[in-house]
Design a protein around this motif. Structure first.
Motif, PDB file in Angstrom:
ATOM      1  N   LEU A   7       0.828  -1.199   0.000  1.00  0.00           N
ATOM      2  CA  LEU A   7       0.000   0.000   0.000  1.00  0.00           C
ATOM      3  C   LEU A   7       0.870   1.260   0.000  1.00  0.00           C
ATOM      4  O   LEU A   7       0.649   2.178  -0.788  1.00  0.00           O
ATOM      5  N   LEU A   8       1.866   1.290   0.854  1.00  0.00           N
ATOM      6  CA  LEU A   8       2.768   2.448   0.913  1.00  0.00           C
ATOM      7  C   LEU A   8       3.526   2.632  -0.396  1.00  0.00           C
ATOM      8  O   LEU A   8       3.685   3.758  -0.877  1.00  0.00           O
ATOM      9  N   ASP A  35      -4.326   6.813  -5.750  1.00  0.00           N
ATOM     10  CA  ASP A  35      -5.195   7.267  -4.676  1.00  0.00           C
ATOM     11  C   ASP A  35      -5.404   6.112  -3.689  1.00  0.00           C
ATOM     12  O   ASP A  35      -5.126   4.951  -4.011  1.00  0.00           O
ATOM     13  N   PHE A  36      -5.879   6.420  -2.504  1.00  0.00           N
ATOM     14  CA  PHE A  36      -5.949   5.430  -1.425  1.00  0.00           C
ATOM     15  C   PHE A  36      -6.838   4.233  -1.789  1.00  0.00           C
ATOM     16  O   PHE A  36      -6.450   3.086  -1.571  1.00  0.00           O
ATOM     17  N   ALA A  89      -5.103   2.124  -4.346  1.00  0.00           N
ATOM     18  CA  ALA A  89      -3.939   1.503  -3.707  1.00  0.00           C
ATOM     19  C   ALA A  89      -4.354   0.293  -2.876  1.00  0.00           C
ATOM     20  O   ALA A  89      -3.670  -0.734  -2.883  1.00  0.00           O
ATOM     21  N   ARG A 136       1.116   3.941  -3.103  1.00  0.00           N
ATOM     22  CA  ARG A 136       0.723   5.321  -2.773  1.00  0.00           C
ATOM     23  C   ARG A 136       1.851   6.277  -3.175  1.00  0.00           C
ATOM     24  O   ARG A 136       1.592   7.335  -3.730  1.00  0.00           O
ATOM     25  N   ARG A 137       3.102   5.883  -2.896  1.00  0.00           N
ATOM     26  CA  ARG A 137       4.259   6.708  -3.308  1.00  0.00           C
ATOM     27  C   ARG A 137       4.315   6.835  -4.830  1.00  0.00           C
ATOM     28  O   ARG A 137       4.811   7.830  -5.349  1.00  0.00           O
TER      29      ARG A 137
END
Length: 174
Positions: A86-87, A95-96, A99, A90-91
């Motif tokens: 997820l991180l 979008d959340f 992700a 996202r990087r």
């Protein structure tokens, strides 16, 4: 969705980024390398190990029985395994909500296989379930379980990546 990506302070133009996606997708359809599969498996193993050890420490500290401690350890293994992906995505600019979908698609099978194998090894190792964190039996069963899980999960990841699934989903965003 804007396909312009920012990596290490540099900007890649849209055409170059799209070309990377096309090349990556062709490589995925052609099959995955063992190196790529091992890297994906190590990524999952890292999240699983952190979550599982943290769960064991918390369960032991709270003097829980084996079953709730294992449930917590497995839940945290999934949480940390998903969080790493997820991180990363996202990087990469997702979008959340997207992700989360990518992390679930990328890691669910890999983490599930890893946890199934690792916990089966621990459960089948005589005395390991009742060993304490200070016992070498606990650590040898846990680390041995991770080693066997790595050996079993790597071919699973290779097969999935070769079919454009699992960690191939994440590679499409890098």
């Amino acid at each position: 969705m804007d396909h312009t990506a920012h990596h290490s302070g540099s900007v890649h133009d849209h055409a170059a980024h799209e070309g990377h996606h096309d090349h990556a997708a062709q490589g995925m359809r052609a099959g995955a390398s063992w190196g790529m599969a091992a890297k994906a498996t190590l990524h999952c193993l890292t999240g699983c190990a952190i979550g599982e050890i943290l769960g064991m420490v918390i369960g032991t500290a709270l003097m829980w029985d084996n079953v709730p401690t294992m449930v917590l350890a497995i839940a945290l293994a999934f949480l940390f395994g998903y969080s790493f992906t997820l991180l990363a995505v996202r990087r990469a600019g997702l979008d959340f909500k997207t992700a989360i979908k990518v992390a679930l698609a990328a890691d669910t099978v890999s983490i599930a296989v890893m946890e199934l194998v690792d916990n089966a090894i621990i459960a089948m190792t005589p005395g390991a379930m009742d060993a304490h964190l200070s016992d070498s039996l606990f650590w040898s069963a846990l680390l041995g379980g991770f080693a066997v899980a790595f050996l079993i999960t790597t071919p699973v990841n290779k097969w999935m990546i070769g079919r454009g699934k699992g960690h191939a989903v994440v590679h499409a965003f890098h």
